[in-house]
Design an enzyme around this catalytic site. Sequence first.
Site, PDB file in Angstrom:
ATOM      1  CB  CYS A  62      -0.947  -0.037   1.198  1.00 49.05           C
ATOM      2  SG  CYS A  62      -2.189   1.276   1.243  1.00 49.05           S
ATOM      3  CG  LEU A  63      -0.482   4.969   1.577  1.00 52.14           C
ATOM      4  CD1 LEU A  63      -0.910   6.014   2.594  1.00 52.14           C
ATOM      5  CD2 LEU A  63      -0.488   5.550   0.182  1.00 52.14           C
TER       6      LEU A  63
END
Length: 574
Positions: free
Chosen positions: A306-307
């Site tokens: 993800c991030l």
Amino acid sequence: MDERIDELDRTLHAGIALWTRGLSPAALMLAWSDWAVHFAAQPARAAQLTMVRPWMQAMDDAARALQPPQPQHVSPTPDRHALDRRLGDPAWNIWPFSVYRDAFHAAEHAVQELTDDVPGVERHHGQVVSFAARLLLGICSPANFAATHPLVVRKTAATGGMNLLQGAREWAEDLQRSLADAPAKGAESFVPGKQVACTPGKVVLRNHLMELIQYAPTTPTVHAEPVLVMSAWIMKYYILDLSPHNSLVRYLLDQGYTVFAISWKNPGAEDADLGIEDYLAQGLMASLDAIGAIVPRQKVHAMGYCLGGTLLAIGAAAMARDGDDRLATVTLLAAQTDFTEPGDLSLFVDESQLSFLEDVMARQGFLDADQMAGAFHLLRAVDLIWTPMVQNYLLGERAPLTDLMAWNADGTRMPYRMHADYLRKLFLENDLAEGRFMVHGRPVSLGDIEVPIFAVGTRTDHVAPWRSVYKLNLQCDTDISFVLTDGGHNAGIVSEPGHEGRHYRMHHRARNAPYVPPDTYLAQSAQVDGSWWPALQSWLAAHSGARRKPPPMGHARSGYAPLCDAPGTYVMLR
């Protein structure tokens, strides 16, 4: 005087945010006024849509409703893109529930025609208006009410209303937990270090932002290159170390890898000024320093989710720019590097919304997990709001909490500067993809990355749509293996071997090979049944050296002596 005025405005916006779940009223009004002005400028279209069609539909529905009951009446199954997929259940084919369903679909169609493709409306404003209209209409779905839901009516008749009594009890308990800021019911069965995040290991580094966990080996020999796992700073790290049967960390250990993982601290107001460069320095780079001492003279397989994957891509580009060759490979799991097509979350990101949100974050120093969760719940209101409501409070059948659900409820905060930088520089302005993102005062380019990349997209991802993730192929000319797997942003990644119904597609593009468009990728790649984890393991093994004895746990002489047992202390912070 100006600072006090700004502080007063921030206080006002923070108060408004409590009622709007962090959404900017100004952003919504701008979108609505844009649509309203342009719709009013189309009088012929407006008259047709608002007068003729609804009356004709209403007359048709009324005539059909007056017909004798037809228990076997069947209407076409709603399109999979329909607003409320629950109405596709065969139970809705029986009169009079079929009438409720068809009337709702007619209203949905009318709303779509009213809000979609109005000439002159700015694209983002049109999407916001359409979303808001469908969200409000979704509240009125017949699947949300006891009297119009066939399964609830049937259950109520069979139990004499005991399901509603049980639902009332469940609602009262949930309300009590919410007011007390207590975990969700059943969360006590998923405690980090016991039922989840229970893979044995040691914390070998702790700084202000993270704890670095080194996991105990499970095989007599290991691949030479260690693996560093970095999750997003907006989540607890153990999404990749859930229960023993679905832990990616444990899986890699059992395949003979030395695994390290970053556990981010849950920041408070005192961390408001921490930004992306701080997370790079105290997260990725500090971890590589520690791993270099514990496993000397070996490059590292870096993996970001993800991030955390976006952060890893930025770090890998900066390392390539600066001649730092400590990475062997890069693995990006559901991670975007180009935000031109960022998915449904873009509905909540524009200049007006960001200014409002920045005032809220500046006032409290961080963005709270509940404020973030509000946006995600609105994006998937049917799955995350209405379906649980009906299940728990109308049917009186609370589904047991799963490890993934418990993790999802164990949220973290985000520092003001970090999240503002992410939303503005990466999400809104797309600086990373366009070569404007600065690290240590100089721009970074993903095109500088030369190590092999393994990238994973998930087919039904609302956070990082797979076609957006796939844009990495336009930014890098290195060797890229791209996997598209079933599932969403979380369940598609937590897809262990043996998980029923899973399959994936994989395509390998050699360094400097021609670009393959996403539709061509779908046509050319073969579907493989099962989990994608073995494909990752094979790819890592192909880029690893000979196996050897496992390294020691920590390295005291270099300042990395074990501090405590995994999962550490930061994961426990609320």
